[in-house]
Design a protein around this motif. Structure first.
Motif, PDB file in Angstrom:
ATOM      1  N   VAL A  73       0.557  -6.991  20.406  1.00 32.58           N
ATOM      2  CA  VAL A  73       0.216  -6.303  19.171  1.00 32.58           C
ATOM      3  C   VAL A  73       0.684  -5.979  17.887  1.00 32.58           C
ATOM      4  CG1 VAL A  73      -2.182  -6.804  19.823  1.00 32.58           C
ATOM      5  CG2 VAL A  73      -1.122  -4.826  19.132  1.00 32.58           C
ATOM      6  N   THR A  74       0.908  -6.585  16.308  1.00 29.36           N
ATOM      7  CA  THR A  74       1.617  -6.481  14.885  1.00 29.36           C
ATOM      8  C   THR A  74       0.990  -6.239  13.979  1.00 29.36           C
ATOM      9  OG1 THR A  74       3.479  -7.325  14.789  1.00 29.36           O
ATOM     10  CG2 THR A  74       1.935  -9.796  15.103  1.00 29.36           C
ATOM     11  N   GLY A  75       1.483  -5.604  13.713  1.00 30.02           N
ATOM     12  CA  GLY A  75       0.358  -5.542  12.474  1.00 30.02           C
ATOM     13  C   GLY A  75       0.486  -3.641  11.573  1.00 30.02           C
ATOM     14  N   GLY A  76       0.677  -3.525  10.429  1.00 28.36           N
ATOM     15  CA  GLY A  76       1.525  -2.086   9.758  1.00 28.36           C
ATOM     16  C   GLY A  76      -0.500  -1.579   9.246  1.00 28.36           C
ATOM     17  N   GLY A  77      -0.169  -0.630   8.434  1.00 25.74           N
ATOM     18  CA  GLY A  77      -0.522  -0.288   7.982  1.00 25.74           C
ATOM     19  C   GLY A  77      -1.169  -0.759   6.778  1.00 25.74           C
ATOM     20  N   THR A  78      -2.683  -1.447   6.330  1.00 25.10           N
ATOM     21  CA  THR A  78      -2.803  -2.206   5.004  1.00 25.10           C
ATOM     22  C   THR A  78      -4.199  -2.157   4.873  1.00 25.10           C
ATOM     23  OG1 THR A  78      -4.501  -3.353   6.131  1.00 25.10           O
ATOM     24  CG2 THR A  78      -1.888  -4.909   6.128  1.00 25.10           C
ATOM     25  N   ALA A  79      -5.104  -0.253   5.601  1.00 23.20           N
ATOM     26  CA  ALA A  79      -6.287  -0.309   4.628  1.00 23.20           C
ATOM     27  C   ALA A  79      -5.789   0.742   3.254  1.00 23.20           C
ATOM     28  CB  ALA A  79      -6.214   1.052   5.414  1.00 23.20           C
ATOM     29  N   LYS A  80      -6.179   0.669   2.728  1.00 19.11           N
ATOM     30  CA  LYS A  80      -6.478   0.531   0.749  1.00 19.11           C
ATOM     31  C   LYS A  80      -7.138   2.067   0.954  1.00 19.11           C
ATOM     32  CE  LYS A  80      -8.431  -0.262  -3.496  1.00 19.11           C
ATOM     33  NZ  LYS A  80      -9.400  -1.280  -4.967  1.00 19.11           N
ATOM     34  N   ASN A  81      -7.737   2.552   1.238  1.00 14.31           N
ATOM     35  CA  ASN A  81      -8.211   4.202   1.265  1.00 14.31           C
ATOM     36  C   ASN A  81      -7.811   4.937   2.919  1.00 14.31           C
ATOM     37  OD1 ASN A  81      -9.188   3.471  -1.309  1.00 14.31           O
ATOM     38  ND2 ASN A  81     -10.982   2.021  -0.241  1.00 14.31           N
ATOM     39  N   ASN A  82      -8.031   4.506   3.436  1.00 12.54           N
ATOM     40  CA  ASN A  82      -7.113   4.782   4.855  1.00 12.54           C
ATOM     41  C   ASN A  82      -5.196   4.591   4.907  1.00 12.54           C
ATOM     42  OD1 ASN A  82      -6.941   6.517   7.179  1.00 12.54           O
ATOM     43  ND2 ASN A  82      -8.829   5.573   8.032  1.00 12.54           N
TER      44      ASN A  82
END
Length: 163
Positions: A73-82
């Motif tokens: 699984v691959t992906g970093g932080g993309t949550a605008k408010n978290n």
């Protein structure tokens, strides 16, 4: 290597078979197969979107069909408010909670784009040096771009390590 990339580009746009719900029959039934799930931007509050959960459901069904395969699984932080919500970490928690043995899981949680997905997981795959086949799960609309991008950058990463 560039010729391979361009040939693959043509194949993706013309002849590539698209599977939905589970990987096709006939893939290696050993640990040389890696099912790779590309992240998808989280909601602003850090909750996974339905698209990402759908990818994970497909990955889990495929991992059940191929019980010796790894899942990346691959992906970093993309949550605008978290800022503490990380795609790959949430994906890992979901797929383990739904039955995948954590020893079969590879987590890459730094990438923030398809390019970085390919670069960072390509490095992981290169150093593990066991995978003969990698299957990538993502939104079909972006399939030609993501497949070409991922494969091209994977070859570039592989070439870099060979020098």
């Amino acid at each position: 290597e560039w010729e391979k990339i361009m040939e693959y580009w043509d194949y993706v746009n013309t002849d590539m078979n698209v599977n939905v719900d589970v990987l096709p029959d006939g893939l290696p039934n050993d640990d040389s197969l890696c099912i790779t799930v590309l992240g998808f931007a989280l909601n602003d509050d850090g909750i996974m979107k339905d698209e990402l959960v759908g990818r994970l459901q497909t990955a889990l069904a495929s991992a059940q069909k191929y019980p010796n395969a790894y899942v990346a699984v691959t992906g970093g932080g993309t949550a605008k408010n978290n800022p503490n919500a990380i795609e790959a970490d949430q994906m890992a928690a979901w797929i383990i909670a739904n039955g995948l043995d954590e020893n079969r899981l590879i987590v890459e949680n730094k990438s923030k784009s398809t390019v970085q997905n390919a670069q960072f997981t390509g490095n992981v795959f290169w150093f593990r040096n066991i995978f003969k086949m990698v299957h990538i799960l993502f939104l079909l609309f972006f399939m030609p771009f993501k497949t070409k991008s991922f494969k091209s950058l994977y070859y570039k990463s592989k070439y870099k390590h060979m020098q």
